[in-house]
Design a protein around this motif. Structure first.
Motif, PDB file in Angstrom:
ATOM      1  N   ALA A 156     -71.056 -62.499  51.816  1.00 60.99           N
ATOM      2  CA  ALA A 156     -71.200 -61.049  51.683  1.00 60.99           C
ATOM      3  C   ALA A 156     -72.290 -60.690  50.672  1.00 60.99           C
ATOM      4  O   ALA A 156     -72.740 -59.549  50.632  1.00 60.99           O
TER       5      ALA A 156
ATOM      6  N   THR F 227     -60.379 -47.819  64.485  1.00 54.95           N
ATOM      7  CA  THR F 227     -60.747 -49.146  64.008  1.00 54.95           C
ATOM      8  C   THR F 227     -59.724 -49.607  62.976  1.00 54.95           C
ATOM      9  O   THR F 227     -58.983 -48.806  62.413  1.00 54.95           O
ATOM     10  N   VAL F 228     -59.702 -50.899  62.721  1.00 52.73           N
ATOM     11  CA  VAL F 228     -58.628 -51.516  61.959  1.00 52.73           C
ATOM     12  C   VAL F 228     -59.191 -52.387  60.845  1.00 52.73           C
ATOM     13  O   VAL F 228     -60.253 -52.986  61.001  1.00 52.73           O
ATOM     14  N   VAL F 229     -58.477 -52.449  59.716  1.00 52.24           N
ATOM     15  CA  VAL F 229     -58.826 -53.399  58.662  1.00 52.24           C
ATOM     16  C   VAL F 229     -57.635 -54.346  58.444  1.00 52.24           C
ATOM     17  O   VAL F 229     -56.604 -54.218  59.097  1.00 52.24           O
ATOM     18  N   GLY F 236     -60.175 -52.026  51.416  1.00 55.99           N
ATOM     19  CA  GLY F 236     -61.171 -52.145  52.480  1.00 55.99           C
ATOM     20  C   GLY F 236     -61.272 -50.878  53.320  1.00 55.99           C
ATOM     21  O   GLY F 236     -62.370 -50.466  53.711  1.00 55.99           O
ATOM     22  N   CYS F 239     -63.314 -48.400  51.404  1.00 58.45           N
ATOM     23  CA  CYS F 239     -64.741 -48.731  51.453  1.00 58.45           C
ATOM     24  C   CYS F 239     -65.337 -48.265  52.780  1.00 58.45           C
ATOM     25  O   CYS F 239     -66.417 -47.666  52.818  1.00 58.45           O
ATOM     26  N   ALA F 240     -64.625 -48.574  53.874  1.00 59.40           N
ATOM     27  CA  ALA F 240     -65.128 -48.158  55.185  1.00 59.40           C
ATOM     28  C   ALA F 240     -65.195 -46.636  55.281  1.00 59.40           C
ATOM     29  O   ALA F 240     -66.174 -46.074  55.781  1.00 59.40           O
ATOM     30  N   ARG F 243     -68.187 -45.443  53.297  1.00 60.77           N
ATOM     31  CA  ARG F 243     -69.440 -45.688  54.015  1.00 60.77           C
ATOM     32  C   ARG F 243     -69.684 -44.537  54.999  1.00 60.77           C
ATOM     33  O   ARG F 243     -70.819 -44.075  55.174  1.00 60.77           O
TER      34      ARG F 243
ATOM     35  N   PRO H 195     -71.757 -47.672  57.870  1.00 60.27           N
ATOM     36  CA  PRO H 195     -70.506 -48.131  58.480  1.00 60.27           C
ATOM     37  C   PRO H 195     -70.776 -49.264  59.461  1.00 60.27           C
ATOM     38  O   PRO H 195     -71.729 -49.188  60.243  1.00 60.27           O
ATOM     39  N   ALA H 223     -66.617 -59.151  53.206  1.00 58.22           N
ATOM     40  CA  ALA H 223     -67.482 -57.982  53.007  1.00 58.22           C
ATOM     41  C   ALA H 223     -66.640 -56.712  53.084  1.00 58.22           C
ATOM     42  O   ALA H 223     -65.906 -56.507  54.039  1.00 58.22           O
ATOM     43  N   SER H 224     -66.747 -55.857  52.082  1.00 62.80           N
ATOM     44  CA  SER H 224     -65.898 -54.668  52.019  1.00 62.80           C
ATOM     45  C   SER H 224     -66.389 -53.601  52.979  1.00 62.80           C
ATOM     46  O   SER H 224     -67.582 -53.326  53.065  1.00 62.80           O
ATOM     47  N   GLY H 225     -65.455 -52.980  53.665  1.00 59.40           N
ATOM     48  CA  GLY H 225     -65.811 -51.809  54.433  1.00 59.40           C
ATOM     49  C   GLY H 225     -66.206 -52.095  55.862  1.00 59.40           C
ATOM     50  O   GLY H 225     -66.770 -51.244  56.533  1.00 59.40           O
ATOM     51  N   VAL H 226     -65.895 -53.294  56.343  1.00 60.89           N
ATOM     52  CA  VAL H 226     -66.083 -53.595  57.754  1.00 60.89           C
ATOM     53  C   VAL H 226     -64.765 -53.308  58.475  1.00 60.89           C
ATOM     54  O   VAL H 226     -63.706 -53.744  58.019  1.00 60.89           O
ATOM     55  N   THR H 227     -64.813 -52.571  59.585  1.00 59.29           N
ATOM     56  CA  THR H 227     -63.601 -52.339  60.371  1.00 59.29           C
ATOM     57  C   THR H 227     -63.731 -53.038  61.714  1.00 59.29           C
ATOM     58  O   THR H 227     -64.831 -53.388  62.136  1.00 59.29           O
TER      59      THR H 227
END
Lengths: 247, 247, 247, 247, 247, 247, 247, 247
Positions: A156, F227-229, F236, F239-240, F243, H195, H223-227
């Motif tokens: 990352a 969408t899912v984390v 997380g 953060c998404a 963004r 995003p 990695a933060s903020g990935v969905t």
């Protein structure tokens, strides 16, 4: 038992230097030291170049001490997964032993180790993977290979990895240790030509599933020629790396 | 791109031999041949010693032919997972290519391969594992290592394995291919000191779960220093074995 | 209730020796001793030759003592999964009982056991499997079969196993106990003609998955005629072995 | 190779009746017939009492015919998982062979089978489990045990099972074959004192998961002394049953 | 909100008895009591006949007390999964409450419960399943159905079950609670014509997988018309049984 | 490192303002602060707008303090998964820090945060999901987005959700947090047009499988564009969401 | 066999009206019609109110015809999972039979069905769930309950469900059929007080895992009192619903 | 139905412009077009900005044509998972429709689409991921966002990705599509501030487990903020991306 030894034994039987009865016994009993509950394998170091290794988890300090008592004059010893209490117990008996608290290893070195001149790189994705890296490093060194750790270069923050790439490339064998999605082994596998051994770690939570996600990711890797060992198995990765580095 | 090349490029930029604009472009575009749908990686053979490999499964014969047309003058090519129909299609265009029906590989050799003198042993537990062994063997040879197959020495008939042990020990690297419970890699890993790469296969039924039982068994192996690749991944095992044999 | 007993009962009903009402009751109530929370099965030892067995895990010492109080005059008793605290509690009440700390079993023998002359071999891959082996051994002996343990002969050190093979072959039934990849049962299954019962253990870490890898490996075994019981189920393996040895 | 043979061989070496070189070779090559792709195990029938078995699935008719050609003069042969096309092909060459279409087995009997007088019961939960039962029955008979099938006595219609209980109890060993939840083995295991071998089948849908539910249920059985083989593995259950019945 | 209420509300809006603004608010806010962290559902008992239920696990005694303080004047309350410490805390505040230690339930009854005359049978396979049975029983009774427990009639001792069958058949709805392989629901489902609700429990070890084997077995059951709830979910089974018994 | 910076650097090298040796070093070392065990990423806030985040779980208070000591003058800091003991330790050193006990976060704000005017809604199915919601809320705020929590509106009491719908629709981005079956994200996803990020939680028992059921339900959702984390990953999700809200 | 019948039989034995030998036989043979491969259960309709049901999948048309030939004069018959070819074959022999192509059921009605006056609602989330709904509807009707289908009211379009709620509430029992995340049963379970039986379907792809996600979601449901049957098991849900509706 | 509409409706009811009966009907029937088997949701485009989407898999061409016939005058239509035969059938009826064979989508555009000026990047790891990318691209464009595909930049050849980074960064939202270990989303997530929506694909074999490895890797991403969306769900990723891009 090697083929040469087998030839020699059969010749000795033919000449009568070894009786048939003893021949049968030798084929049976030679390579084991029987402690009752443990068949200690004294000849393993001859057979495949490894010192004896004791897996500490689930054993009691006294049991480990008993095994050490029976064996330390012959060979170097590595005890893995040693909790602090066990280390204290054993260090009181064997003050010459060395305890690596981070890697939870205890080593007893009774004959000097000869190192080759090529090193093994141990690369980790995060700081939480260091405990596995330390286990791997101690194991490498006991098996005769110098090793160095490159910590905290997860994908990352790609620039951190790229900045260390030249250092990593100087090694002869590369161990990559990563939890979560385990992507680091794919990226490094695509950037170097050396053998890469990937160790998934149980770092992460939720869908990391205690290392399964990293394990699957490393197995399914798009980089050719990366091999994988068991979750958190720094010891096994080091054994594999040293099998290679000993070539 | 190696560090030497980076130094050279920066020097050329300093002297003006390379313009800044061109420097940026070179850093971007050099190593890729863009076919629209595929970014063909011409420099991979420089970077990590491998020829280009095309994974045939799921591609149409025409697509593979198009990729081959763009690349064969430069480097040797290996196409894996090639069904018979695709092989027929490609052999009509490239009569010099070689199809290994058992391993489902097609190879196009445009510059001679230089072999080292140490070999790779490919050991299988059963005859059904041979298709994976053949894929591994072809891959090894294209990557510059001679390889030989020791078939059908599964652990349920231990004497078969012991009878072949000396032959196996002559190799520098050992690939062990087994389905069902995958025990063969543990047994061989305990009998040799060379690097051992285990390939689980999807042979077996019921609780074999298409290779998962063998995979887990190989990962959990009690023999130290065995590493594992993906299920049925003879190609990947060969890449790893050649990374080692090239040392 | 056996067929003979059914014939007898119907005859008694015909002659009036047993009233219809009582016949219905007998068919219902005879074989159970009702403690409120537990239906104690007094006739099981008649029906299939087993003493009563109490699974200690999750029960409180007082509950187990209450069951023992209701039953010990009739039959021999085996309590499994007995933690040390429960053992202390019960031994204070039943000083004649025997506690096997390694196997966590407590036995109360009220009528002498008659042993047959053929023995059961209990073979383990590692020293950590011994706790399961001890549970199996105690169970065998309570069920009337003598048993002996062959410890620590895992397949990574094949010579240890081969050295013990003749001993193992002397048994009438063989129980094989192994964690990690569980390969030992495949190897032994291929070397002997006796019935082999495999017990996967939860020994190992990571991809051992608390015994699942060993379980799958044993089920998918390439050796014909190996059967499997639940993970860590030394008790169950002993029951199966004694069903066989009683033939 | 038995210990007696080993003693004899060592004696012959001592007297010079066997040269050292030949001694090494004998230890290696004796028990295998090498067909190139298959190491045929001619001595298995001596070693553990089984005829040679060929797993037909995934092999081509011609491959199986080739193996048969090399072996049939020595021993009886069982081919399992034989699809109809393969059966037709082989029956044209070996008109003496027998094809069991329901169990998909083909047998070639070249020396008469001597049967013991105790039988094996094969009990199925549903009619869909019969294909596995037929595979088990053919295998039993080739291995020297007579067997009979008790079909369709699943636990949802308990009276059907109870009506057959006396018949089942006449057998020396009991194979229980069930899909879906696999409860039949628990119920029978609680009603008889003989050895019970449970075979989960892939019958059922949805949460049956192709036999996994039955497998887990049988492993977790509340009846003591039931052992389990792989899903749909009628052959393996028969091997285990005959190992027992041969005692 | 029922359709009748909606009709009434719209009519009131038409006549002006309810303003539009208030109409919008009523549609929004009526059925909730907002405690900040909890939206307490005061109307649930009207809507589907249930008292308010508080899931105790993971909550602190003080949090539960706060919820109780806001609600107990209106309706009966059931708190499930109440550890002993929480029970002590709450009983000090609400001395009228009743704690069922075996089932870990606490009940606060503020208006008398009217019972129907048909009962619910709660049948368990083993004594270890009793904690789930007790949770179910308390829940049934709070929901207005009398219930009785038939303990310890698992299928490995079939006569115990058959002896109780008449008692079980007297109930209007049957809850079957079993761990390990969960076979009891299949057997009972085949013997009765009433609705059968199966509850898998986490009793067992190894391949019981904390209730998964029982769950899968119950879902894959060969007995038609058995339905299943979540593992250890005695509360949910009781709710379902009472939905039925209330018809 | 951005392209502009690369252009500038190459120009400086050309003019000699930067030597080649230094150019190579700059490309390597600039963005990292090396603490030995941790490569602290000082430029991450420049590169993708985030403060530095430290994952507290598995770290010792002293290790976290050491990292904080090296970094707090530069940027705002968020420590997640902070147990109470660690919070006490750090608050003693950094009295300006803020600890959110519910969300287990600790924040150190050294430069003021500028908030946009659009908010993020954080909706939870139950009160037990609040700990994840609090982690998400703190993270959002540190990243520059105001957020509000709508608790306890799970789908089993649909009117509670509908009553809050207008409030939820006022947000620009919606985070939905739910355990058990995770149905809330499907229902909300069908009712709004904003981006919806779903967070499965490990709330529930039995077949909830520590969040897996919720995770699978959210992934398989019938509502398009959800969408899912990872499970319990409130950080997380925030953060998404930020963004998106930063667009 | 009911208790009354048992009393009667014992009385007849007492009076000699039934001989002992015949008594034993009656207890054994009465309730089964033995076709060799199938034990047809003629008394099941007496015992639990169901017609005989034949599971068509995996059977050959001729086998089903043979079973029908032996049984149709006695009772109504339902054949499930009937592919079109089987239907054609059977309809040629039994022109009075009815084939429901959508639900793949074939019914043979030989005595008129008496319907109760309360109906069963079958609610589906999507149009793809209709095949399971049709199987359920046919089964309900054969078992004596009228049923109606409310299709395509999945939770992503909540207004579609709310518009049908009054219709659904008119039923006595509700079957909810849904694939993907299976959320519909939670939402309906929270809106009605009737018994709700949830059927997960294998509709969906990827992480739907052929119905597992829906199954887990339904089991983990936050709505109290929802019960679940096997994936795609419309037949089983109908049996359960009719057990309830028959009360 | 929006709140404004609800206010308006209630006002109309108050004034009598809408009768109470009609008010109830409007609240029920307005937004659905009932085709018998399908409740077509005409107002979804109003409610959340999407055209109607038909999932083609498992439907027959005639069924899809019937739905199209009822709807195309109102709104744009997207049919996904359209096999070639279905496309031919529909194109014969609707010659204006467009079929994207790679993405298996068919679109019918009846009113012009207004595009915003910010684009969506769709990045794939390999050429085999293109089918999912094409589905995403078609969906984006129908929903009003222009999109472009960056193919074949998997992490094993990192330079390919770095060469395209500037292009990728120009997009407002990024969709990352990858099979095998799914590492690409972690690497991109660490390099951009936009995003990032990750789509695992079923590309790969063995331990790729049809997309599960990629799915888990993406969820566990460092990695933060990935969905993440469902496996192969290009359509869902596009919906999510457009929800964001529409902000």
């Amino acid at each position: 038992m090697t083929d040469d030894a087998l030839n020699k034994l059969l010749e000795d039987i033919k000449t009568g230097a070894v009786s048939i009865e003893r021949g049968v016994n030798l084929l049976r009993n030679l390579p084991c030291l029987d402690l009752g509950h443990t068949r200690f394998d004294l000849h393993r170091s001859i057979r495949n170049g490894f010192p004896e290794v004791i897996y500490g988890e689930g054993k009691k300090p006294g049991q480990v001490a008993e095994i050490l008592a029976a064996t330390t004059e012959h060979i170097n010893i590595l005890v893995t997964r040693v909790p602090e209490e066990m280390a204290d117990y054993l260090l009181a008996i064997y003050p010459d032993a060395t305890y690596n608290a981070a890697g939870r290893t205890l080593t007893l070195i009774r004959h000097p180790i000869t190192y080759g001149d090529r090193e093994i790189a141990i690369v980790t994705a995060g700081t939480s993977d260091l405990r596995v890296a330390e286990e791997a490093k101690t194991t490498c060194e006991l098996l005769g290979s110098r090793a160095f750790i490159v910590p905290d270069v997860g994908v990352a923050g790609l620039h951190r990895l790229l900045a260390c790439l030249e250092t990593i490339r100087k090694a002869r064998v590369i161990i990559v240790i990563a939890g979560m999605e385990g992507a680091l082994s794919s990226v490094i596998g695509g950037l170097v030509s050396q053998p890469v051994i990937a160790v998934p770690t149980s770092v992460g939570y939720g869908a990391s599933f205690a290392g399964i996600s990293a394990l699957l990711g490393m197995l399914a890797s798009c980089a050719s020629g990366v091999t994988v060992v068991n979750i958190d198995n720094g010891f096994g990765a080091a054994c594999a790396a040293c099998r290679i580095n000993n070539l």
